[in-house]
Design an enzyme around this catalytic site. Structure first.
Site, PDB file in Angstrom:
ATOM      1  N   LYS A   1     -10.230 -16.011  -1.849  1.00 58.43           N
ATOM      2  CA  LYS A   1      -9.350 -14.909  -2.248  1.00 58.43           C
ATOM      3  C   LYS A   1      -8.489 -14.482  -1.065  1.00 58.43           C
ATOM      4  O   LYS A   1      -8.765 -14.841   0.084  1.00 58.43           O
ATOM      5  CB  LYS A   1     -10.181 -13.726  -2.748  1.00 58.43           C
ATOM      6  CG  LYS A   1     -11.099 -13.120  -1.697  1.00 58.43           C
ATOM      7  CD  LYS A   1     -11.948 -11.998  -2.264  1.00 58.43           C
ATOM      8  CE  LYS A   1     -12.838 -11.399  -1.175  1.00 58.43           C
ATOM      9  NZ  LYS A   1     -13.642 -10.266  -1.670  1.00 58.43           N
TER      10      LYS A   1
ATOM     11  N   ARG B   1     -19.459  -0.111  -7.635  1.00 60.01           N
ATOM     12  CA  ARG B   1     -18.020  -0.362  -7.640  1.00 60.01           C
ATOM     13  C   ARG B   1     -17.654  -1.042  -8.957  1.00 60.01           C
ATOM     14  O   ARG B   1     -16.952  -0.477  -9.778  1.00 60.01           O
ATOM     15  CB  ARG B   1     -17.641  -1.221  -6.425  1.00 60.01           C
ATOM     16  CG  ARG B   1     -16.152  -1.406  -6.223  1.00 60.01           C
ATOM     17  CD  ARG B   1     -15.876  -2.158  -4.926  1.00 60.01           C
ATOM     18  NE  ARG B   1     -16.465  -3.492  -4.899  1.00 60.01           N
ATOM     19  CZ  ARG B   1     -16.372  -4.322  -3.866  1.00 60.01           C
ATOM     20  NH1 ARG B   1     -15.750  -3.936  -2.751  1.00 60.01           N
ATOM     21  NH2 ARG B   1     -16.924  -5.528  -3.917  1.00 60.01           N
TER      22      ARG B   1
ATOM     23  N   TYR C   1       6.763   1.196  25.996  1.00 66.34           N
ATOM     24  CA  TYR C   1       7.039   2.486  25.365  1.00 66.34           C
ATOM     25  C   TYR C   1       6.045   3.541  25.838  1.00 66.34           C
ATOM     26  O   TYR C   1       4.836   3.330  25.859  1.00 66.34           O
ATOM     27  CB  TYR C   1       6.955   2.365  23.844  1.00 66.34           C
ATOM     28  CG  TYR C   1       8.087   1.594  23.224  1.00 66.34           C
ATOM     29  CD1 TYR C   1       9.391   2.072  23.276  1.00 66.34           C
ATOM     30  CD2 TYR C   1       7.848   0.387  22.577  1.00 66.34           C
ATOM     31  CE1 TYR C   1      10.433   1.359  22.699  1.00 66.34           C
ATOM     32  CE2 TYR C   1       8.883  -0.328  21.992  1.00 66.34           C
ATOM     33  CZ  TYR C   1      10.172   0.167  22.059  1.00 66.34           C
ATOM     34  OH  TYR C   1      11.208  -0.536  21.488  1.00 66.34           O
TER      35      TYR C   1
ATOM     36  N   MET D   1       6.779  -4.113  18.308  1.00 70.84           N
ATOM     37  CA  MET D   1       6.954  -4.875  17.067  1.00 70.84           C
ATOM     38  C   MET D   1       6.971  -6.377  17.317  1.00 70.84           C
ATOM     39  O   MET D   1       6.416  -7.158  16.529  1.00 70.84           O
ATOM     40  CB  MET D   1       8.240  -4.458  16.367  1.00 70.84           C
ATOM     41  CG  MET D   1       8.459  -5.160  15.033  1.00 70.84           C
ATOM     42  SD  MET D   1       9.960  -4.629  14.184  1.00 70.84           S
ATOM     43  CE  MET D   1       9.508  -2.962  13.693  1.00 70.84           C
TER      44      MET D   1
END
Length: 359
Positions: free
Chosen positions: A34, A129, A255, A303
Protein backbone atom coordinates in the site's frame (compact mmCIF):
# COMPACT_ATOMS: atom_id res chain seq x y z
CA UNK A 1 25.93 16.05 -10.83
CA UNK A 2 23.19 13.95 -9.27
CA UNK A 3 19.98 15.59 -8.11
CA UNK A 4 17.79 14.05 -5.43
CA UNK A 5 17.39 10.35 -6.24
CA UNK A 6 16.01 7.44 -4.29
CA UNK A 7 17.76 4.15 -5.00
CA UNK A 8 15.67 1.00 -4.50
CA UNK A 9 17.76 -2.12 -3.95
CA UNK A 10 15.91 -5.10 -5.42
CA UNK A 11 18.39 -7.58 -3.97
CA UNK A 12 17.76 -6.27 -0.47
CA UNK A 13 14.00 -6.50 -1.01
CA UNK A 14 14.25 -10.14 -2.05
CA UNK A 15 16.56 -10.84 0.88
CA UNK A 16 14.06 -9.36 3.31
CA UNK A 17 11.21 -11.51 2.02
CA UNK A 18 13.35 -14.59 2.50
CA UNK A 19 14.38 -13.44 5.98
CA UNK A 20 10.73 -12.98 6.94
CA UNK A 21 10.01 -16.50 5.76
CA UNK A 22 12.68 -17.66 8.18
CA UNK A 23 11.07 -15.66 11.00
CA UNK A 24 7.56 -16.98 10.24
CA UNK A 25 8.27 -20.35 8.61
CA UNK A 26 4.78 -21.80 9.02
CA UNK A 27 2.99 -18.78 7.55
CA UNK A 28 2.27 -17.56 4.07
CA UNK A 29 3.21 -13.92 3.56
CA UNK A 30 1.08 -11.03 2.32
CA UNK A 31 3.63 -8.49 1.10
CA UNK A 32 2.01 -5.16 1.97
CA UNK A 33 2.52 -2.71 -0.89
CA UNK A 34 0.00 0.00 0.00
CA UNK A 35 0.96 3.67 -0.27
CA UNK A 36 3.10 3.06 -3.36
CA UNK A 37 4.84 0.19 -1.57
CA UNK A 38 5.76 2.46 1.34
CA UNK A 39 7.31 4.88 -1.12
CA UNK A 40 9.29 2.20 -2.98
CA UNK A 41 7.16 2.01 -6.13
CA UNK A 42 4.07 -0.20 -6.32
CA UNK A 43 4.53 -2.06 -9.59
CA UNK A 44 8.31 -2.51 -9.48
CA UNK A 45 8.18 -3.71 -5.88
CA UNK A 46 5.55 -6.33 -6.70
CA UNK A 47 7.48 -7.44 -9.78
CA UNK A 48 10.59 -7.81 -7.65
CA UNK A 49 8.74 -10.21 -5.34
CA UNK A 50 7.23 -12.88 -7.61
CA UNK A 51 7.52 -15.39 -4.75
CA UNK A 52 5.30 -13.41 -2.39
CA UNK A 53 2.22 -15.49 -1.58
CA UNK A 54 -0.06 -12.46 -1.92
CA UNK A 55 -0.01 -8.67 -1.89
CA UNK A 56 -1.87 -6.32 0.42
CA UNK A 57 -3.17 -2.87 -0.57
CA UNK A 58 -5.39 -0.21 0.95
CA UNK A 59 -7.40 0.85 -2.10
CA UNK A 60 -9.08 -0.86 -5.02
CA UNK A 61 -7.19 1.47 -7.36
CA UNK A 62 -3.90 0.03 -6.10
CA UNK A 63 -5.10 -3.51 -6.74
CA UNK A 64 -6.19 -2.65 -10.27
CA UNK A 65 -2.81 -1.07 -10.99
CA UNK A 66 -1.16 -4.31 -9.90
CA UNK A 67 -3.40 -6.37 -12.15
CA UNK A 68 -2.74 -4.00 -15.07
CA UNK A 69 0.98 -4.38 -14.34
CA UNK A 70 0.78 -8.13 -14.79
CA UNK A 71 0.59 -9.19 -11.15
CA UNK A 72 -1.48 -12.38 -10.92
CA UNK A 73 -0.93 -13.31 -7.27
CA UNK A 74 -3.81 -12.92 -4.81
CA UNK A 75 -4.36 -9.30 -3.74
CA UNK A 76 -6.05 -8.43 -0.44
CA UNK A 77 -7.95 -5.16 0.02
CA UNK A 78 -6.97 -4.48 3.62
CA UNK A 79 -9.67 -1.83 4.14
CA UNK A 80 -12.26 -3.69 2.12
CA UNK A 81 -14.40 -2.07 -0.56
CA UNK A 82 -15.83 1.43 -0.25
CA UNK A 83 -18.88 1.11 -2.51
CA UNK A 84 -21.21 -1.72 -3.47
CA UNK A 85 -20.47 -0.94 -7.11
CA UNK A 86 -16.89 -2.14 -6.53
CA UNK A 87 -17.97 -5.74 -5.99
CA UNK A 88 -18.29 -6.83 -9.64
CA UNK A 89 -14.74 -5.59 -10.27
CA UNK A 90 -13.44 -7.33 -7.15
CA UNK A 91 -15.06 -10.55 -8.32
CA UNK A 92 -13.86 -10.25 -11.91
CA UNK A 93 -10.27 -9.49 -10.87
CA UNK A 94 -10.25 -12.29 -8.28
CA UNK A 95 -9.35 -9.95 -5.44
CA UNK A 96 -9.65 -10.79 -1.76
CA UNK A 97 -11.44 -8.25 0.42
CA UNK A 98 -11.75 -7.49 4.09
CA UNK A 99 -15.32 -7.09 5.32
CA UNK A 100 -15.66 -5.12 8.52
CA UNK A 101 -19.07 -3.44 8.73
CA UNK A 102 -22.78 -3.96 8.21
CA UNK A 103 -22.90 -1.87 5.03
CA UNK A 104 -20.34 -4.08 3.34
CA UNK A 105 -22.14 -7.22 4.46
CA UNK A 106 -25.48 -6.01 3.11
CA UNK A 107 -23.82 -5.07 -0.18
CA UNK A 108 -22.44 -8.59 -0.47
CA UNK A 109 -25.80 -10.14 0.33
CA UNK A 110 -27.55 -8.06 -2.32
CA UNK A 111 -24.96 -8.17 -5.11
CA UNK A 112 -25.36 -10.08 -8.35
CA UNK A 113 -21.92 -11.51 -9.08
CA UNK A 114 -20.71 -14.00 -11.65
CA UNK A 115 -18.26 -15.50 -9.16
CA UNK A 116 -18.12 -15.44 -5.35
CA UNK A 117 -15.52 -13.31 -3.61
CA UNK A 118 -12.83 -14.44 -1.17
CA UNK A 119 -13.60 -12.63 2.09
CA UNK A 120 -11.58 -11.87 5.20
CA UNK A 121 -13.92 -10.95 8.04
CA UNK A 122 -12.19 -8.30 10.13
CA UNK A 123 -12.59 -8.79 13.86
CA UNK A 124 -12.04 -5.82 16.17
CA UNK A 125 -9.91 -7.36 18.90
CA UNK A 126 -8.78 -4.05 20.38
CA UNK A 127 -7.55 -1.68 17.68
CA UNK A 128 -11.03 -0.07 17.66
CA UNK A 129 -10.62 1.34 14.18
CA UNK A 130 -12.12 -1.15 11.74
CA UNK A 131 -13.75 -4.47 12.47
CA UNK A 132 -16.74 -6.28 13.90
CA UNK A 133 -17.05 -6.12 17.67
CA UNK A 134 -16.66 -9.50 19.41
CA UNK A 135 -20.21 -9.46 20.76
CA UNK A 136 -21.57 -9.04 17.23
CA UNK A 137 -19.04 -11.23 15.46
CA UNK A 138 -20.74 -14.63 15.58
CA UNK A 139 -23.93 -13.42 13.91
CA UNK A 140 -21.88 -11.49 11.34
CA UNK A 141 -19.81 -14.58 10.61
CA UNK A 142 -22.90 -16.74 10.15
CA UNK A 143 -24.35 -14.33 7.61
CA UNK A 144 -21.09 -14.35 5.65
CA UNK A 145 -21.07 -18.15 5.82
CA UNK A 146 -24.54 -18.27 4.28
CA UNK A 147 -23.95 -15.58 1.64
CA UNK A 148 -23.99 -16.86 -1.95
CA UNK A 149 -21.46 -14.23 -3.00
CA UNK A 150 -18.81 -15.31 -0.48
CA UNK A 151 -16.36 -18.07 -1.34
CA UNK A 152 -16.32 -20.45 1.60
CA UNK A 153 -14.91 -20.80 4.12
CA UNK A 154 -14.78 -17.28 5.51
CA UNK A 155 -11.28 -16.17 6.56
CA UNK A 156 -10.66 -14.11 9.69
CA UNK A 157 -8.27 -11.18 10.08
CA UNK A 158 -7.46 -8.68 12.80
CA UNK A 159 -4.75 -6.13 13.57
CA UNK A 160 -2.63 -5.41 16.63
CA UNK A 161 -2.71 -1.96 18.20
CA UNK A 162 0.44 -2.25 20.33
CA UNK A 163 2.52 -5.09 18.94
CA UNK A 164 5.60 -2.87 19.32
CA UNK A 165 5.08 -2.70 23.10
CA UNK A 166 5.80 -6.20 24.40
CA UNK A 167 5.25 -5.23 28.04
CA UNK A 168 1.83 -3.62 27.61
CA UNK A 169 -0.34 -6.73 27.88
CA UNK A 170 -2.62 -5.43 25.13
CA UNK A 171 -1.38 -7.88 22.52
CA UNK A 172 -2.02 -10.93 24.70
CA UNK A 173 -5.57 -9.69 25.24
CA UNK A 174 -6.09 -9.26 21.51
CA UNK A 175 -4.70 -12.72 20.85
CA UNK A 176 -7.06 -14.24 23.42
CA UNK A 177 -10.08 -12.61 21.76
CA UNK A 178 -8.88 -13.68 18.32
CA UNK A 179 -8.20 -17.28 19.33
CA UNK A 180 -11.51 -17.60 21.13
CA UNK A 181 -13.46 -16.43 18.11
CA UNK A 182 -11.49 -18.50 15.59
CA UNK A 183 -11.76 -21.74 17.54
CA UNK A 184 -13.50 -24.39 15.48
CA UNK A 185 -13.85 -22.20 12.39
CA UNK A 186 -12.32 -23.58 9.18
CA UNK A 187 -11.08 -20.41 7.46
CA UNK A 188 -7.58 -19.01 7.24
CA UNK A 189 -6.39 -16.69 10.02
CA UNK A 190 -4.17 -13.59 10.04
CA UNK A 191 -3.34 -11.05 12.74
CA UNK A 192 0.44 -10.45 12.61
CA UNK A 193 1.88 -7.49 10.72
CA UNK A 194 5.52 -6.39 11.05
CA UNK A 195 5.56 -6.10 14.84
CA UNK A 196 3.74 -9.38 15.28
CA UNK A 197 6.17 -11.19 13.01
CA UNK A 198 9.17 -9.90 14.96
CA UNK A 199 7.93 -10.13 18.56
CA UNK A 200 4.92 -12.45 18.73
CA UNK A 201 5.59 -15.84 17.07
CA UNK A 202 2.37 -17.20 18.56
CA UNK A 203 0.49 -14.74 16.34
CA UNK A 204 1.85 -15.89 12.98
CA UNK A 205 -1.05 -18.25 12.15
CA UNK A 206 -1.78 -19.07 8.49
CA UNK A 207 -0.87 -15.69 7.00
CA UNK A 208 1.38 -12.85 8.19
CA UNK A 209 1.38 -9.39 6.66
CA UNK A 210 4.84 -7.76 6.63
CA UNK A 211 4.74 -4.04 5.93
CA UNK A 212 7.58 -1.71 6.87
CA UNK A 213 9.94 -4.52 7.89
CA UNK A 214 9.74 -5.87 4.33
CA UNK A 215 11.56 -2.69 3.30
CA UNK A 216 14.27 -3.20 5.92
CA UNK A 217 12.93 -0.70 8.46
CA UNK A 218 12.09 -1.61 12.05
CA UNK A 219 8.48 -1.04 13.15
CA UNK A 220 9.68 -0.57 16.72
CA UNK A 221 10.55 2.77 18.25
CA UNK A 222 13.12 1.42 20.68
CA UNK A 223 16.37 2.22 18.90
CA UNK A 224 16.38 -0.95 16.81
CA UNK A 225 16.89 -0.97 13.06
CA UNK A 226 15.89 -3.48 10.44
CA UNK A 227 19.42 -4.86 10.56
CA UNK A 228 18.83 -6.01 14.14
CA UNK A 229 16.34 -8.51 12.70
CA UNK A 230 18.49 -9.57 9.77
CA UNK A 231 16.86 -7.26 7.21
CA UNK A 232 18.54 -4.83 4.83
CA UNK A 233 17.52 -1.26 3.93
CA UNK A 234 15.86 -1.22 0.52
CA UNK A 235 15.66 2.57 0.07
CA UNK A 236 18.61 4.95 -0.03
CA UNK A 237 17.83 8.65 -0.40
CA UNK A 238 20.76 10.24 -2.22
CA UNK A 239 21.89 13.52 -3.69
CA UNK A 240 25.15 15.40 -4.18
CA UNK A 241 27.06 18.43 -3.04
CA UNK A 242 26.37 21.43 -5.26
CA UNK A 243 28.87 23.73 -3.53
CA UNK A 244 31.68 23.66 -0.96
CA UNK A 245 32.45 26.93 0.84
CA UNK A 246 34.96 28.27 3.33
CA UNK A 247 33.17 29.41 6.48
CA UNK A 248 34.57 31.60 9.25
CA UNK A 249 34.16 31.05 12.98
CA UNK A 250 31.36 33.15 14.45
CA UNK A 251 29.38 33.32 11.20
CA UNK A 252 25.78 32.02 11.01
CA UNK A 253 24.33 29.74 8.35
CA UNK A 254 20.93 29.72 6.68
CA UNK A 255 17.52 31.15 7.50
CA UNK A 256 17.32 32.72 10.93
CA UNK A 257 21.02 32.21 11.60
CA UNK A 258 20.15 29.36 13.96
CA UNK A 259 23.60 27.77 13.77
CA UNK A 260 26.85 29.64 14.25
CA UNK A 261 30.19 27.97 13.63
CA UNK A 262 32.61 27.79 16.54
CA UNK A 263 35.60 27.35 14.20
CA UNK A 264 36.78 28.01 10.71
CA UNK A 265 35.44 25.14 8.64
CA UNK A 266 34.23 24.07 5.23
CA UNK A 267 30.50 23.86 4.53
CA UNK A 268 28.84 21.69 1.92
CA UNK A 269 25.53 22.55 0.30
CA UNK A 270 23.40 19.52 -0.59
CA UNK A 271 20.69 19.49 -3.28
CA UNK A 272 17.96 18.27 -0.94
CA UNK A 273 15.22 19.97 1.06
CA UNK A 274 11.71 19.75 2.35
CA UNK A 275 10.51 20.23 -1.23
CA UNK A 276 11.88 16.73 -1.81
CA UNK A 277 10.25 15.37 1.33
CA UNK A 278 13.25 15.63 3.64
CA UNK A 279 11.96 16.69 7.07
CA UNK A 280 12.15 20.41 7.72
CA UNK A 281 12.23 19.52 11.41
CA UNK A 282 15.70 17.99 11.11
CA UNK A 283 17.83 19.81 13.71
CA UNK A 284 21.46 20.77 13.44
CA UNK A 285 23.46 17.63 14.14
CA UNK A 286 21.26 15.31 12.08
CA UNK A 287 23.73 13.06 10.24
CA UNK A 288 24.20 12.57 6.51
CA UNK A 289 26.91 10.65 4.67
CA UNK A 290 29.28 12.55 2.38
CA UNK A 291 31.70 10.31 0.53
CA UNK A 292 30.79 7.61 3.03
CA UNK A 293 31.60 9.55 6.18
CA UNK A 294 29.13 10.99 8.63
CA UNK A 295 28.80 14.77 8.86
CA UNK A 296 26.15 16.92 10.58
CA UNK A 297 23.47 19.12 9.09
CA UNK A 298 23.88 22.73 10.24
CA UNK A 299 21.19 25.39 10.14
CA UNK A 300 17.62 25.04 8.96
CA UNK A 301 16.53 22.68 6.22
CA UNK A 302 15.32 24.82 3.29
CA UNK A 303 12.99 23.89 0.45
CA UNK A 304 15.78 22.89 -1.92
CA UNK A 305 19.01 22.79 0.09
CA UNK A 306 20.63 21.76 3.33
CA UNK A 307 24.05 22.74 4.64
CA UNK A 308 26.48 20.34 6.28
CA UNK A 309 29.68 20.92 8.23
CA UNK A 310 32.37 19.05 6.32
CA UNK A 311 35.16 19.98 8.73
CA UNK A 312 38.20 22.26 8.36
CA UNK A 313 40.39 19.77 6.51
CA UNK A 314 37.68 18.36 4.23
CA UNK A 315 38.65 17.58 0.65
CA UNK A 316 35.07 17.09 -0.58
CA UNK A 317 34.03 18.94 -3.73
CA UNK A 318 30.92 19.83 -5.67
CA UNK A 319 29.44 16.75 -7.30
CA UNK A 320 30.44 14.35 -4.53
CA UNK A 321 27.76 11.87 -3.41
CA UNK A 322 25.54 12.31 -0.36
CA UNK A 323 23.31 9.74 1.36
CA UNK A 324 20.52 11.19 3.48
CA UNK A 325 19.38 7.79 4.73
CA UNK A 326 19.65 4.19 3.64
CA UNK A 327 22.74 2.06 3.16
CA UNK A 328 25.18 2.98 5.92
CA UNK A 329 22.76 5.38 7.63
CA UNK A 330 19.51 3.76 8.82
CA UNK A 331 16.36 5.83 8.35
CA UNK A 332 15.48 4.91 11.94
CA UNK A 333 18.30 7.22 13.09
CA UNK A 334 16.87 10.10 11.10
CA UNK A 335 13.44 9.37 12.56
CA UNK A 336 14.88 9.51 16.06
CA UNK A 337 16.69 12.80 15.41
CA UNK A 338 13.77 14.53 13.69
CA UNK A 339 10.88 13.06 15.74
CA UNK A 340 9.25 12.09 12.44
CA UNK A 341 8.38 8.39 12.21
CA UNK A 342 10.26 6.22 9.74
CA UNK A 343 6.87 5.31 8.23
CA UNK A 344 6.30 8.95 7.33
CA UNK A 345 9.85 9.61 6.14
CA UNK A 346 9.87 6.86 3.53
CA UNK A 347 6.34 7.45 2.24
CA UNK A 348 6.36 11.22 1.82
CA UNK A 349 9.12 11.81 -0.73
CA UNK A 350 7.85 14.11 -3.47
CA UNK A 351 7.55 13.64 -7.21
CA UNK A 352 10.70 15.60 -7.99
CA UNK A 353 12.83 12.87 -6.39
CA UNK A 354 13.88 10.50 -9.16
CA UNK A 355 13.53 6.77 -8.47
CA UNK A 356 16.10 4.26 -9.69
CA UNK A 357 16.07 0.50 -9.20
CA UNK A 358 19.35 -1.34 -8.68
CA UNK A 359 20.34 -4.96 -8.04
Amino acid sequence: MQAATVLINRRALRHNLQRLRELAPASKLVAVVKANAYGHGLIETARTLPDADAFGVARLEEALRLRAGGITRPILLLEGFFEADDLPTISAEHLHTAVHNEEQLVALENAELKEPVTVWMKLDTGMHRLGVLPEQAEAFYQRLSQCKNVRQPVNIVSHFARADEPQSGATEKQLDIFNTFCEGKPGQRSIAASGGILLWPQSHFDWARPGIILYGVSPLEDGTTGADFGCQPVMSLTSSLIAVREHKAGEPVGYGGTWVSERDTRLGVVAMGYGDGYPRAAPSGTPVLVNGREVPIVGRVAMDMICVDLGPQAQDKAGDPVILWGEGLPVERIAEMTKVSAYELITRLTSRVAMKYVD
